[in-house]
Design a protein around this motif. Structure first.
Motif, mmCIF file in Angstrom:
data_model
loop_
_atom_site.group_PDB
_atom_site.id
_atom_site.type_symbol
_atom_site.label_atom_id
_atom_site.label_comp_id
_atom_site.label_asym_id
_atom_site.label_seq_id
_atom_site.Cartn_x
_atom_site.Cartn_y
_atom_site.Cartn_z
ATOM 1 N N LEU A 63 0.808 -1.211 0.000
ATOM 2 C CA LEU A 63 0.000 0.000 0.000
ATOM 3 C C LEU A 63 0.846 1.268 0.000
ATOM 4 N N PHE A 64 2.170 1.122 0.133
ATOM 5 C CA PHE A 64 3.020 2.297 0.047
ATOM 6 C C PHE A 64 3.323 2.645 -1.406
ATOM 7 N N LEU A 65 2.973 1.756 -2.327
ATOM 8 C CA LEU A 65 3.207 1.995 -3.737
ATOM 9 C C LEU A 65 1.985 2.657 -4.356
ATOM 10 N N SER A 66 2.091 3.030 -5.616
ATOM 11 C CA SER A 66 0.974 3.694 -6.290
ATOM 12 C C SER A 66 -0.157 2.727 -6.590
ATOM 13 N N HIS A 67 0.096 1.434 -6.468
ATOM 14 C CA HIS A 67 -0.939 0.430 -6.698
ATOM 15 C C HIS A 67 -0.618 -0.806 -5.867
ATOM 16 N N ASN A 68 -1.501 -1.757 -5.908
ATOM 17 C CA ASN A 68 -1.313 -2.986 -5.140
ATOM 18 C C ASN A 68 -0.743 -4.064 -6.060
ATOM 19 N N PRO A 69 0.566 -4.388 -5.956
ATOM 20 C CA PRO A 69 1.165 -5.372 -6.857
ATOM 21 C C PRO A 69 0.690 -6.793 -6.602
ATOM 22 N N SER A 70 -0.024 -7.010 -5.489
ATOM 23 C CA SER A 70 -0.549 -8.353 -5.214
ATOM 24 C C SER A 70 -1.710 -8.699 -6.142
ATOM 25 N N LEU A 71 -2.300 -7.670 -6.755
ATOM 26 C CA LEU A 71 -3.428 -7.886 -7.658
ATOM 27 C C LEU A 71 -2.961 -7.849 -9.101
ATOM 28 N N GLY A 72 -3.432 -8.799 -9.870
ATOM 29 C CA GLY A 72 -3.099 -8.819 -11.287
ATOM 30 C C GLY A 72 -3.709 -10.037 -11.933
ATOM 31 N N PRO A 73 -3.798 -10.035 -13.247
ATOM 32 C CA PRO A 73 -4.396 -11.177 -13.937
ATOM 33 C C PRO A 73 -3.542 -12.433 -13.758
ATOM 34 N N PRO A 74 -4.172 -13.594 -13.643
ATOM 35 C CA PRO A 74 -5.632 -13.779 -13.535
ATOM 36 C C PRO A 74 -6.152 -13.306 -12.180
ATOM 37 N N TYR A 75 -7.239 -12.537 -12.203
ATOM 38 C CA TYR A 75 -7.821 -11.992 -10.978
ATOM 39 C C TYR A 75 -8.591 -13.076 -10.230
ATOM 40 N N ARG A 76 -8.356 -13.144 -8.950
ATOM 41 C CA ARG A 76 -9.107 -14.079 -8.096
ATOM 42 C C ARG A 76 -10.243 -13.283 -7.456
ATOM 43 N N VAL A 77 -11.459 -13.605 -7.860
ATOM 44 C CA VAL A 77 -12.640 -12.844 -7.425
ATOM 45 C C VAL A 77 -13.365 -13.636 -6.344
ATOM 46 N N LEU A 78 -13.365 -13.083 -5.147
ATOM 47 C CA LEU A 78 -13.981 -13.739 -3.992
ATOM 48 C C LEU A 78 -15.468 -13.395 -3.962
ATOM 49 N N VAL A 79 -16.324 -14.378 -4.219
ATOM 50 C CA VAL A 79 -17.767 -14.114 -4.339
ATOM 51 C C VAL A 79 -18.493 -14.499 -3.055
ATOM 52 N N ASP A 80 -19.595 -13.787 -2.778
ATOM 53 C CA ASP A 80 -20.431 -14.163 -1.639
ATOM 54 C C ASP A 80 -21.782 -14.661 -2.151
ATOM 55 N N THR A 81 -22.653 -15.047 -1.224
ATOM 56 C CA THR A 81 -23.923 -15.689 -1.571
ATOM 57 C C THR A 81 -24.806 -14.794 -2.428
ATOM 58 N N ASN A 82 -25.011 -13.548 -2.004
ATOM 59 C CA ASN A 82 -25.973 -12.720 -2.737
ATOM 60 C C ASN A 82 -25.445 -12.275 -4.097
ATOM 61 N N PHE A 83 -24.126 -12.296 -4.301
ATOM 62 C CA PHE A 83 -23.596 -11.954 -5.624
ATOM 63 C C PHE A 83 -24.012 -13.015 -6.639
ATOM 64 N N ILE A 84 -23.962 -14.272 -6.246
ATOM 65 C CA ILE A 84 -24.399 -15.350 -7.143
ATOM 66 C C ILE A 84 -25.894 -15.234 -7.398
ATOM 67 N N ASN A 85 -26.679 -14.976 -6.344
ATOM 68 C CA ASN A 85 -28.141 -14.858 -6.504
ATOM 69 C C ASN A 85 -28.507 -13.690 -7.414
ATOM 70 N N HIS A 86 -27.871 -12.532 -7.215
ATOM 71 C CA HIS A 86 -28.167 -11.371 -8.045
ATOM 72 C C HIS A 86 -27.716 -11.577 -9.493
ATOM 73 N N SER A 87 -26.652 -12.330 -9.682
ATOM 74 C CA SER A 87 -26.205 -12.636 -11.045
ATOM 75 C C SER A 87 -27.253 -13.470 -11.771
ATOM 76 N N LEU A 88 -27.853 -14.418 -11.060
ATOM 77 C CA LEU A 88 -28.922 -15.227 -11.652
ATOM 78 C C LEU A 88 -30.139 -14.367 -11.985
ATOM 79 N N GLN A 89 -30.510 -13.488 -11.063
ATOM 80 C CA GLN A 89 -31.675 -12.627 -11.283
ATOM 81 C C GLN A 89 -31.477 -11.696 -12.473
#
Length: 204
Positions: A63-89
């Motif tokens: 976090l001392f850098l201009s960006h977070n080098p821990s993030l990058g493709p392939p992105y690991r997307v942590l999903v929760d319950t309602n995100f899956i439900n809303h995606s279906l809807q």
């Protein structure tokens, strides 16, 4: 008769003396002793504060850098319950929708406690459970007590800043925003939108 008067007079004086001794003497507010005591008390409080050990959580070095080098493709997307439900809807295909949003390969990631929540919801959410069991989803084991997924997700991204958190829950989004360096994904106008992605990342 005179003896009786003297005796009575002596008893009255003794009562007056006792009454005077019982009166509490008040210290004058200008007494220097009060000032000295106040200075001693203030010094003691200051010494106690100086001696107290302060435990400040150490921020991630990324976090001392201009960006977070821990993030990058392939992105690991942590999903929760309602995100899956809303995606279906909203008739959104999760993996494709994530890649369209981030312009990169995405790996949907789901924790044991989110799976447990979906299983508890019963037959009404069988489609959401089927999607969560997709082999393209990465499963993260949970070692904590209980199945409250929100606490698990917040704790996980606080320790590791390598996830994008996908949720439509406003309370959870509010909590995640307090964790620096963690992007959020949610649904706006029937499409995925990303918030707080580091510099150089994909736009929504």
């Amino acid at each position: 008769m005179a003896k009786s008067k003297n005796g009575g007079s002596g008893g009255s004086k003794a009562r007056k003396t006792r009454a005077f001794g019982a009166v509490k003497r008040m210290i004058n507010p200008a007494d220097p002793r009060l000032k000295a005591n106040a200075e001693k008390a203030a010094k003691k409080i200051a010494d106690e504060k100086a001696a107290a050990v302060k435990h400040v959580p150490q921020p991630s070095t990324s976090l001392f850098l201009s960006h977070n080098p821990s993030l990058g493709p392939p992105y690991r997307v942590l999903v929760d319950t309602n995100f899956i439900n809303h995606s279906l809807q909203n008739k959104l295909e999760l993996v494709q929708g994530m890649m369209d949003c981030l312009f990169a390969k995405c790996i949907p990631t789901i924790t044991d406690c989110v799976m447990a929540e979906l299983e508890k919801l019963g037959p009404k959410y069988r489609m959401a459970l089927k999607i969560a069991r997709d082999p393209r989803f990465e499963r993260l084991p949970c070692s904590h007590q209980g199945n409250y997924a929100d606490d698990c997700l917040v704790q996980r991204v606080t320790v590791s800043k390598c996830y994008v958190v996908a949720t439509c829950d406003r309370d959870l989004r509010r909590r995640i925003r307090k964790v620096p360096g963690v992007p959020l994904m949610y649904i706006v106008s029937r499409r995925y939108q990303v918030e707080r992605l580091p510099d150089g990342g994909a736009a929504n």
